[in-house]
Enzyme design. Structure first.
Site, PDB file in Angstrom:
ATOM      1  CD  GLN A   1      26.707  31.585  43.331  1.00 41.17           C
ATOM      2  OE1 GLN A   1      26.893  32.774  43.129  1.00 41.17           O
ATOM      3  NE2 GLN A   1      27.173  30.971  44.393  1.00 41.17           N
ATOM      4  CG  ASN A   2      30.306  26.534  40.016  1.00 37.38           C
ATOM      5  OD1 ASN A   2      30.423  27.734  40.264  1.00 37.38           O
ATOM      6  ND2 ASN A   2      30.826  25.596  40.768  1.00 37.38           N
TER       7      ASN A   2
ATOM      8  CG  ASP B   1      31.840  23.683  36.614  1.00 37.17           C
ATOM      9  OD1 ASP B   1      30.889  22.988  37.002  1.00 37.17           O
ATOM     10  OD2 ASP B   1      32.626  24.247  37.401  1.00 37.17           O
TER      11      ASP B   1
ATOM     12  CG  HIS C   1      24.716  32.220  37.527  1.00 33.80           C
ATOM     13  ND1 HIS C   1      25.758  32.548  38.378  1.00 33.80           N
ATOM     14  CD2 HIS C   1      23.644  32.888  38.006  1.00 33.80           C
ATOM     15  CE1 HIS C   1      25.319  33.373  39.324  1.00 33.80           C
ATOM     16  NE2 HIS C   1      24.039  33.584  39.117  1.00 33.80           N
TER      17      HIS C   1
ATOM     18  CB  CYS D   1      17.828  31.982  13.895  1.00 32.76           C
ATOM     19  SG  CYS D   1      19.164  30.794  14.113  1.00 32.76           S
TER      20      CYS D   1
ATOM     21  CB  THR E   1      29.530  30.891  46.744  1.00 33.40           C
ATOM     22  OG1 THR E   1      29.081  32.166  46.259  1.00 33.40           O
ATOM     23  CG2 THR E   1      28.773  30.526  48.004  1.00 33.40           C
ATOM     24  CB  SER E   2      32.854  35.456  46.859  1.00 33.04           C
ATOM     25  OG  SER E   2      32.045  35.746  45.736  1.00 33.04           O
TER      26      SER E   2
ATOM     27  CG  ASN F   1      35.080  30.326  50.941  1.00 34.96           C
ATOM     28  OD1 ASN F   1      36.255  30.629  50.759  1.00 34.96           O
ATOM     29  ND2 ASN F   1      34.108  30.771  50.167  1.00 34.96           N
TER      30      ASN F   1
ATOM     31  CD  GLU G   1      40.860  33.684  52.014  1.00 29.45           C
ATOM     32  OE1 GLU G   1      40.801  34.467  52.982  1.00 29.45           O
ATOM     33  OE2 GLU G   1      41.917  33.168  51.610  1.00 29.45           O
TER      34      GLU G   1
HETATM   35  P1  NAD Z   1      33.712  33.768  43.254  1.00 27.87           P
HETATM   36  O1  NAD Z   1      34.702  33.623  42.163  1.00 27.87           O
HETATM   37  O2  NAD Z   1      33.124  35.100  43.493  1.00 27.87           O
HETATM   38  O3  NAD Z   1      34.363  33.308  44.626  1.00 27.87           O
HETATM   39  C1  NAD Z   1      35.044  32.091  44.758  1.00 27.87           C
HETATM   40  C2  NAD Z   1      35.015  31.680  46.207  1.00 27.87           C
HETATM   41  O4  NAD Z   1      35.575  30.375  46.312  1.00 27.87           O
HETATM   42  C3  NAD Z   1      35.830  32.592  47.133  1.00 27.87           C
HETATM   43  O5  NAD Z   1      35.065  32.874  48.271  1.00 27.87           O
HETATM   44  C4  NAD Z   1      37.062  31.727  47.481  1.00 27.87           C
HETATM   45  O6  NAD Z   1      37.555  32.000  48.785  1.00 27.87           O
HETATM   46  C5  NAD Z   1      36.480  30.338  47.392  1.00 27.87           C
HETATM   47  N1  NAD Z   1      37.451  29.268  47.105  1.00 27.87           N
HETATM   48  C6  NAD Z   1      38.622  29.355  46.428  1.00 27.87           C
HETATM   49  N2  NAD Z   1      39.219  28.139  46.387  1.00 27.87           N
HETATM   50  C7  NAD Z   1      38.386  27.272  47.011  1.00 27.87           C
HETATM   51  C8  NAD Z   1      38.434  25.882  47.273  1.00 27.87           C
HETATM   52  N3  NAD Z   1      39.468  25.107  46.883  1.00 27.87           N
HETATM   53  N4  NAD Z   1      37.411  25.319  47.972  1.00 27.87           N
HETATM   54  C9  NAD Z   1      36.366  26.079  48.391  1.00 27.87           C
HETATM   55  N5  NAD Z   1      36.267  27.399  48.164  1.00 27.87           N
HETATM   56  C10 NAD Z   1      37.262  27.990  47.474  1.00 27.87           C
HETATM   57  O7  NAD Z   1      32.600  32.654  43.000  1.00 27.87           O
HETATM   58  P2  NAD Z   1      31.001  32.732  43.038  1.00 27.87           P
HETATM   59  O8  NAD Z   1      30.559  33.189  44.373  1.00 27.87           O
HETATM   60  O9  NAD Z   1      30.531  31.427  42.509  1.00 27.87           O
HETATM   61  O10 NAD Z   1      30.589  33.885  42.013  1.00 27.87           O
HETATM   62  C11 NAD Z   1      31.223  33.972  40.754  1.00 27.87           C
HETATM   63  C12 NAD Z   1      30.344  33.906  39.533  1.00 27.87           C
HETATM   64  O11 NAD Z   1      31.208  33.470  38.501  1.00 27.87           O
HETATM   65  C13 NAD Z   1      29.241  32.919  39.585  1.00 27.87           C
HETATM   66  O12 NAD Z   1      28.130  33.583  39.131  1.00 27.87           O
HETATM   67  C14 NAD Z   1      29.618  31.811  38.577  1.00 27.87           C
HETATM   68  O13 NAD Z   1      28.572  31.638  37.646  1.00 27.87           O
HETATM   69  C15 NAD Z   1      30.764  32.359  37.779  1.00 27.87           C
HETATM   70  N6  NAD Z   1      31.923  31.446  37.641  1.00 27.87           N
HETATM   71  C16 NAD Z   1      31.739  30.114  37.495  1.00 27.87           C
HETATM   72  C17 NAD Z   1      32.830  29.275  37.357  1.00 27.87           C
HETATM   73  C18 NAD Z   1      32.573  27.779  37.194  1.00 27.87           C
HETATM   74  O14 NAD Z   1      31.523  27.384  36.668  1.00 27.87           O
HETATM   75  N7  NAD Z   1      33.486  26.910  37.643  1.00 27.87           N
HETATM   76  C19 NAD Z   1      34.121  29.783  37.385  1.00 27.87           C
HETATM   77  C20 NAD Z   1      34.287  31.182  37.520  1.00 27.87           C
HETATM   78  C21 NAD Z   1      33.176  31.998  37.648  1.00 27.87           C
END
Ligand code: NAD
Length: 251
Positions: A104-105, A107, A122, A133, A191-192, A216, A218
């Protein structure tokens, strides 16, 4: 079960699996200095991503979205490098133990770590285009002195990512669903599991008989319902321990 026992069990399952895949989220990049949306230290504590990462707000006030969210992300992504969590998944692929990452990242850190089959559910913040354009623009060529940045045609420039309120490109969605239904093991890292449809992928995998292992710090809505094991810890430390155990099993 103790974390070390969980890691040893997970390593044995990964070693025995025929087709493992991973679903990753913002949490795996936290140790690279990129804040997640939710959880401790998340962007949610400062801004409302449902506002700033929503397409309707971007179209209504692109300058504000660039100022509050995109400019900061662009700067963060420029300096971020893959961490032990990303490197662990890359090592799994090298060992022949991981086929595909659905991320989902936005980056690009999985590709930089060395994974070769990454579905960017994403999109990616490295790519931009003009909303009028459609001319594609590169990260480093975008001039942020005046916001929102504009194309030579006058149109607003946006990242090639999926904002809330937009649909996932159908080819990526179909391929992800196919992969989720064919795998026999899915690692769900950082991922949450609340953003749909990405969060459905572990449920699809489970429904087709796969083992689902979450990493995770949490619990999530998947824990105790969809996932078979939650290894509670940070992606970097857990992936390092998993790889060490897999290397030991191979030696
Ligand atoms: P989220 O922000 O909803 O949740 C983050 C999850 O990561 C939480 O469950 C948390 O407990 C866990 N977490 C925190 N630190 C951690 C670690 N060190 N190791 C493992 N897990 C850890 O993330 P999501 O579920 O990916 O949804 C968020 C949306 O935001 C996605 O659609 C994504 O595209 C976007 N997003 C992407 C980035 C990125 O590309 N790095 C950053 C922020 C948001």
């Amino acid at each position: 079960m103790k974390t070390t026992d969980q890691i040893n069990t997970a390593a044995r399952k990964i070693a025995a699996a025929r087709h493992s895949v991973a679903l990753t989220g913002a949490g795996i990049s936290v140790e690279s200095g990129i804040p997640p949306f939710r959880g401790k230290g998340g962007l949610w504590e400062k801004i409302d991503p449902m506002k700033y990462a929503h397409i309707q707000y971007f179209l209504a006030d692109p300058a504000d979205v660039w100022r509050v969210l995109l400019k900061e992300m662009k700067t963060l992504l420029k300096t971020a490098t893959p961490n032990a969590g990303h490197m662990g998944l890359a090592r799994l692929e090298q060992m022949g133990l991981l086929k595909t990452i659905i991320t989902q990242n936005i980056d690009g850190l999985h590709q930089r770590a060395g994974n070769t089959d990454v579905i960017e559910f994403h999109g990616n913040f490295a790519d931009y285009y003009c909303i009028d354009c459609r001319l594609r623009q590169k990260f480093d060529d975008i001039d942020l002195r005046s916001l929102p940045p504009r194309c030579a045609c006058g149109g607003v420039i946006r990242p090639d990512c999926v904002f809330f309120g937009e649909t996932i490109p159908v080819n990526l969605l179909l391929r992800s669903r196919e992969i989720a239904s064919c795998c026999d093991l899915m690692l769900v890292v950082g991922t949450s599991a609340v953003v749909q449809p990405a969060a459905f992928m572990p449920a699809i995998a489970k429904d087709h008989g796969a083992l689902v292992i979450e990493i995770n710090p949490e619990p999530t809505p998947l824990t105790h319902t969809v996932s078979d094991i939650l290894i509670q810890g940070k992606a970097g430390a857990v992936m390092t321990a998993l790889i060490a155990e897999l290397e030991r099993l191979r030696s």
